[in-house]
Design a protein around this motif. Structure first.
Motif, mmCIF file in Angstrom:
data_model
loop_
_atom_site.group_PDB
_atom_site.id
_atom_site.type_symbol
_atom_site.label_atom_id
_atom_site.label_comp_id
_atom_site.label_asym_id
_atom_site.label_seq_id
_atom_site.Cartn_x
_atom_site.Cartn_y
_atom_site.Cartn_z
ATOM 1 N N ASP A 1 13.641 1.459 1.274
ATOM 2 C CA ASP A 1 12.549 2.314 1.137
ATOM 3 C C ASP A 1 12.244 2.727 -0.309
ATOM 4 N N SER A 2 12.844 1.843 -1.241
ATOM 5 C CA SER A 2 12.752 2.633 -2.442
ATOM 6 C C SER A 2 11.334 2.346 -3.142
ATOM 7 N N THR A 3 11.182 3.148 -3.936
ATOM 8 C CA THR A 3 9.622 3.285 -4.548
ATOM 9 C C THR A 3 10.004 2.969 -6.130
ATOM 10 N N THR A 4 11.137 2.912 -6.452
ATOM 11 C CA THR A 4 11.158 2.485 -8.179
ATOM 12 C C THR A 4 10.951 1.040 -8.228
ATOM 13 N N HIS A 5 10.159 0.867 -9.193
ATOM 14 C CA HIS A 5 9.543 -0.586 -9.576
ATOM 15 C C HIS A 5 9.096 -0.491 -11.121
ATOM 16 N N LEU A 6 8.744 -1.737 -11.619
ATOM 17 C CA LEU A 6 8.275 -1.855 -12.800
ATOM 18 C C LEU A 6 6.413 -1.639 -12.775
ATOM 19 N N ILE A 7 6.189 -1.059 -13.799
ATOM 20 C CA ILE A 7 4.755 -0.804 -13.914
ATOM 21 C C ILE A 7 3.940 -2.178 -13.767
ATOM 22 N N LEU A 8 4.656 -3.150 -14.248
ATOM 23 C CA LEU A 8 3.899 -4.548 -14.096
ATOM 24 C C LEU A 8 3.633 -4.785 -12.558
ATOM 25 N N HIS A 9 4.577 -4.597 -11.823
ATOM 26 C CA HIS A 9 4.310 -4.949 -10.412
ATOM 27 C C HIS A 9 3.069 -4.111 -9.594
ATOM 28 N N GLU A 10 2.457 -3.165 -10.425
ATOM 29 C CA GLU A 10 1.382 -2.713 -9.856
ATOM 30 C C GLU A 10 0.061 -3.519 -10.365
ATOM 31 N N ASN A 11 0.367 -4.476 -11.278
ATOM 32 C CA ASN A 11 -1.003 -5.018 -11.890
ATOM 33 C C ASN A 11 -1.377 -6.295 -10.902
ATOM 34 N N PRO A 12 -2.778 -6.210 -10.594
ATOM 35 C CA PRO A 12 -3.189 -7.256 -9.457
ATOM 36 C C PRO A 12 -3.475 -8.539 -10.018
ATOM 37 N N VAL A 13 -3.289 -8.863 -11.360
ATOM 38 C CA VAL A 13 -3.389 -10.065 -11.865
ATOM 39 C C VAL A 13 -1.771 -10.985 -11.845
ATOM 40 N N TYR A 14 -0.813 -9.872 -12.175
ATOM 41 C CA TYR A 14 0.488 -10.291 -11.829
ATOM 42 C C TYR A 14 0.581 -10.511 -10.472
ATOM 43 N N GLY A 15 -0.028 -9.825 -9.529
ATOM 44 C CA GLY A 15 0.150 -10.033 -8.082
ATOM 45 C C GLY A 15 -0.329 -11.637 -7.837
ATOM 46 N N SER B 1 11.950 -6.014 -4.990
ATOM 47 C CA SER B 1 13.373 -6.012 -4.712
ATOM 48 C C SER B 1 13.742 -7.539 -4.275
ATOM 49 N N ARG B 2 14.909 -7.623 -4.170
ATOM 50 C CA ARG B 2 15.500 -9.080 -3.761
ATOM 51 C C ARG B 2 14.977 -9.074 -2.040
ATOM 52 N N ALA B 3 14.617 -8.010 -1.556
ATOM 53 C CA ALA B 3 14.411 -8.127 -0.141
ATOM 54 C C ALA B 3 12.800 -8.571 0.100
ATOM 55 N N GLU B 4 12.070 -7.753 -0.834
ATOM 56 C CA GLU B 4 10.756 -8.329 -1.030
ATOM 57 C C GLU B 4 10.250 -9.791 -1.312
ATOM 58 N N PHE B 5 11.112 -9.981 -2.148
ATOM 59 C CA PHE B 5 10.921 -11.415 -2.712
ATOM 60 C C PHE B 5 11.264 -12.618 -1.740
ATOM 61 N N LEU B 6 12.633 -12.208 -1.051
ATOM 62 C CA LEU B 6 12.867 -13.116 0.110
ATOM 63 C C LEU B 6 11.845 -13.130 1.269
ATOM 64 N N SER B 7 11.415 -12.183 1.472
ATOM 65 C CA SER B 7 10.226 -11.874 2.632
ATOM 66 C C SER B 7 9.084 -12.701 2.139
ATOM 67 N N ILE C 1 0.980 -1.089 -0.051
ATOM 68 C CA ILE C 1 0.011 0.131 0.124
ATOM 69 C C ILE C 1 0.970 1.358 -0.023
ATOM 70 N N THR C 2 1.875 1.312 0.883
ATOM 71 C CA THR C 2 2.801 2.510 0.891
ATOM 72 C C THR C 2 3.337 2.850 -0.249
ATOM 73 N N PHE C 3 4.092 1.602 -0.882
ATOM 74 C CA PHE C 3 4.950 2.074 -2.049
ATOM 75 C C PHE C 3 4.096 1.445 -3.382
ATOM 76 N N HIS C 4 2.908 1.495 -3.183
ATOM 77 C CA HIS C 4 2.271 1.361 -4.477
ATOM 78 C C HIS C 4 2.723 0.300 -5.466
ATOM 79 N N HIS C 5 3.020 -0.743 -5.223
ATOM 80 C CA HIS C 5 3.156 -2.178 -5.949
ATOM 81 C C HIS C 5 3.181 -3.155 -5.257
ATOM 82 N N PHE C 6 2.896 -4.200 -6.134
ATOM 83 C CA PHE C 6 3.005 -5.615 -5.324
ATOM 84 C C PHE C 6 4.464 -5.848 -4.711
ATOM 85 N N PRO C 7 4.677 -6.487 -3.557
ATOM 86 C CA PRO C 7 6.043 -6.615 -2.883
ATOM 87 C C PRO C 7 7.007 -7.521 -3.328
#
Lengths: 428, 275
Positions: free
Chosen positions: B117-131, B68-74, B59-65
């Motif tokens: 706390d990076s907010t840079t991400h691919l546009i694809l990561h905002e897509n709910p189906v991708y999520g 980043s590697r950190a988010e993936f590992l988590s 919600i905070t960074f407006h993308h599916f988490p």
């Protein structure tokens, strides 16, 4: 003077008596009730009796008596209709040693079969009996509570009670390590002799319900099958019987292998390599040893099971220091509680004495005081007594916490103020 | 919100380490069947916090988490934890928890150390189906990993029973039949979840990504690996294979899948890569 209260234990066990003596000294529930009531009535003692097949022990708490054992012996003789001289000398323990003993008993450190579990439930029974008996036994009630805690902690914090010590139960334990439980599991019994029957009984005790019996002699085989409410199959149907079995117990007098690797390989193929536990407790062996090399076949013979039992015993013995540490911890806790209990009557008597003095002095001047002065003096005298009592009470409590409490200190307090013990009202 | 996220980033690894401690003690202790094991409740609490953490991050960074590697590992840690919690609850078997929670704790410690706390991400990561594709795929992989670990325990215990070395593993691990059941459950649910995840992945590729191609070797390898595992599982079920055969299937199936994934990521520098 503070009354000299003592905990005593008189123990007859496999360590100091033979089986016939223990039989003669074993107490029924009614006899225990008689003993407890008589101890309370004649000697004002709290009493509890632990009577199992391996021990009869008498626990008594209350005012010290010079010839307690002689009195107890006479009572035992009366209740069990024995000659007092026929009662052997017990192992007598008092105070901390008595507490340590019951904790060790509960931990099964004193048991004939080290680490057995039955003793804990027997101690729970004694505790329940104490709670249900007429009259209060606060100290023994607490002692047995501590003993139950000691038993439980030894069983959860150490491996003293893990692993079986008999061939049959070792086989059951191993089977449970493969199948979790015996619900919907089939146990094939090959043989119909005493060993087969005993082993089947072990499985029944642990919840096995589905048995199949096969034997060369049909008459004995069918008899065992009837006992186990199981179908009987002739011995030549053994491979087919093995296809559906989860556990197979071989206990026959056959001098040849009843199943070899080639036959078992076919069986395993037919059962799609589903795991099977094969227990060969025959001598000579009934199952070719190579059968155990097949995937899914867990073959244990009598030697293997004996090694398991020996390893379990060695493992239990290795746990003795850990169990002793638990017992020691419990002894420390018991002593702390017991000492705290010892100072409670002293503190209560002291407070009562000061309160009486305060009330006497106030009533002496009562007629000369106005209402306002009376209230003021009430407050003043209460505050004064509280302050005067603070140091001695703190001293007694801290000496319990620091384990420095001496009996003489208590006696001195009682002597200094000429304290009187409050009469106990007993329900019995 | 950011403040809460930072607190959770510190709390989660500590909580998982604590839960791991409880499970390890439970594994090493003798079992008194009358004593309930409280570690499971702490695990549930940690997992609820973990879901909250990743949701807050999304919600905070407006993308599916998974940017980043950190988010993936988590996310991997969360999936393994949830799959294990499901298996434990279903089979009422908590003796193996230490092994799984150790993995979860390590992954989350790494994630918390690496996170920014990076907010840079691919546009694809905002897509709910991708999520949803990512969630299913991750759960699928996690379940297959859990199945493989149970299978490994089965093989170890089975070998100890065969060789009559009845040591700590023998005493503490649950019975073979329980290990087999849990491995089978994890494998079946894993392959189903992974299948759904891959199907959604294809959907995302087809409708959202411009350069998506079904004949792409990396997609083919992934699909073939999934199909092989699914067919294998079907054969195991139809033929009623059990015991060591099921365990080896689960172990080698998972290893094959991992090798396929390594191959996929070797072929491509952009597909499924993290910033």
């Amino acid at each position: 003077m503070a009354a000299n209260l003592e905990l005593n234990c008189f123990s007859f066990s496999h360590q100091n008596t033979d089986l016939a003596q223990r039989d003669a000294l074993s107490f029924t529930k009614e006899q225990i009730e008689l003993f407890v009531a008589a101890s309370r009535m004649h000697w004002a003692l709290e009493a509890a009796v632990l009577s199992t097949c391996n021990r009869t022990e008498f626990y008594l708490f209350g005012p010290a008596r010079p010839a307690l054992w002689e009195d107890v012996r006479a009572l035992i003789a009366t209740i069990r209709a024995l000659e007092p001289s026929a009662i052997p000398r017990p192992a007598a323990r008092s105070a901390e040693q008595a507490a340590r003993h019951i904790f060790r008993v509960s931990a099964s450190l004193e048991s004939l079969a080290l680490g057995e579990n039955q003793i804990l439930s027997q101690i729970k029974d004694v505790h329940e009996q104490i709670l249900l008996s007429p009259g209060k036994s606060p100290v023994l009630e607490r002692l047995f509570q501590f003993a139950i805690r000691a038993g439980k902690q030894v069983r959860t914090q150490t491996d003293l009670c893990t692993g079986s010590l008999s061939i049959g139960s070792a086989a059951v334990d191993l089977a449970l390590k493969i199948f979790e439980n015996f619900q919907r599991r089939q146990v094939l019994i090959v043989g119909a002799g005493e060993t087969a029957e005993t082993t089947a009984a072990h499985f029944t005790t642990h919840g096995a319900e589905s048995f199949v019996v096969t034997n060369r002699g049909q008459e004995r085989g069918r008899a065992l099958a009837t006992t186990l409410r199981a179908p009987f199959r002739p011995l030549d149907e053994l491979p087919a019987a093995l296809e559906s079995a989860d556990v197979a117990v071989f206990a026959t007098g056959s001098t040849d292998f009843l199943i070899n690797r080639v036959q078992m390989k076919k069986v395993m193929k037919a059962r799609k390599h589903r795991a099977i536990f094969v227990i060969d407790i025959s001598n000579p062996r009934n199952v070719e040893p190579d059968v155990g090399k097949l995937d899914g076949v867990f073959l244990y013979n009598i030697d293997d099971l004996e090694h398991v039992v020996a390893a379990n015993l060695a493992s239990r013995q290795g746990e003795i220091p850990a169990a002793e540490a638990v017992v020691q911890h419990m002894v420390n806790e018991w002593q702390a509680w017991h000492q705290a209990m010892e100072i409670t009557p002293t503190i209560a008597s002291l407070a009562r004495f000061f309160e009486q003095v305060r009330e006497q002095e106030l009533s002496r001047h009562n007629s000369r005081l106005t209402d306002q002065e009376r209230v003021m003096l009430e407050e003043f005298s209460r505050g004064l007594i509280k302050k005067l009592l603070h140091n001695p009470i703190t001293y007694l409590k801290s000496s319990v916490e620091n384990k420095t409490l001496r009996k003489e200190d208590l006696n001195l307090v009682w002597a200094l103020y000429n304290l009187q013990r409050e009469e106990q009202t007993d329900e019995t | 919100m950011l403040h809460v996220i930072h607190i959770l980033e510190v709390m989660l690894p500590l909580l998982y380490l604590g839960v791991f401690g409880l499970y390890l003690r439970h594994f090493l202790q003798s079992k008194d069947h009358g004593t309930p094991f409280r570690g499971t409740h702490f695990l549930y609490a940690a997992l609820v916090l973990h879901v909250s953490y990743l949701t807050l991050r999304g919600i905070t960074f407006h993308h599916f988490p998974v940017s980043s590697r950190a988010e993936f590992l988590s996310l991997v840690a969360l999936c393994v934890g949830l799959v294990y919690a499901f298996a434990e609850t279903r089979h009422k078997e908590s003796d193996t928890g230490a092994f799984f929670i150790a993995i979860v704790a390590i992954l989350q410690v790494m994630a918390s150390l690496m996170v920014e706390d990076s907010t840079t991400h691919l546009i694809l990561h905002e897509n709910p189906v991708y999520g949803v594709h990512v969630i299913f795929t991750m759960f699928g992989f996690a379940a297959l990993a859990v199945s493989a670990l149970y299978a490994l325990m089965y093989v170890l215990l089975s070998r100890q029973l065969k060789s009559r070395e009845l040591g700590v593993i023998f005493r503490r691990l649950p019975p073979l039949s329980a290990l087999e059941n849990m491995s089978r459950l994890a494998a079946t649910s894993g392959i189903a979840l992974l299948g759904l995840g891959l199907a959604l992945g294809h959907f995302v590729g087809l409708y959202i990504m411009d350069d998506f191609n079904f004949t792409d070797p990396k997609i083919l390898i992934t699909d073939i690996a999934w199909l092989a595992y699914a067919l294998g599982l079907l054969v195991v079920k139809v033929r009623g294979l059990s015991g060591l055969r099921m365990a080896y299937f689960s172990l080698f199936g998972y290893m094959t899948f991992i090798l396929a994934m390594v191959a996929v990521n070797t072929f491509s520098s952009t597909f499924h890569s993290f910033q």
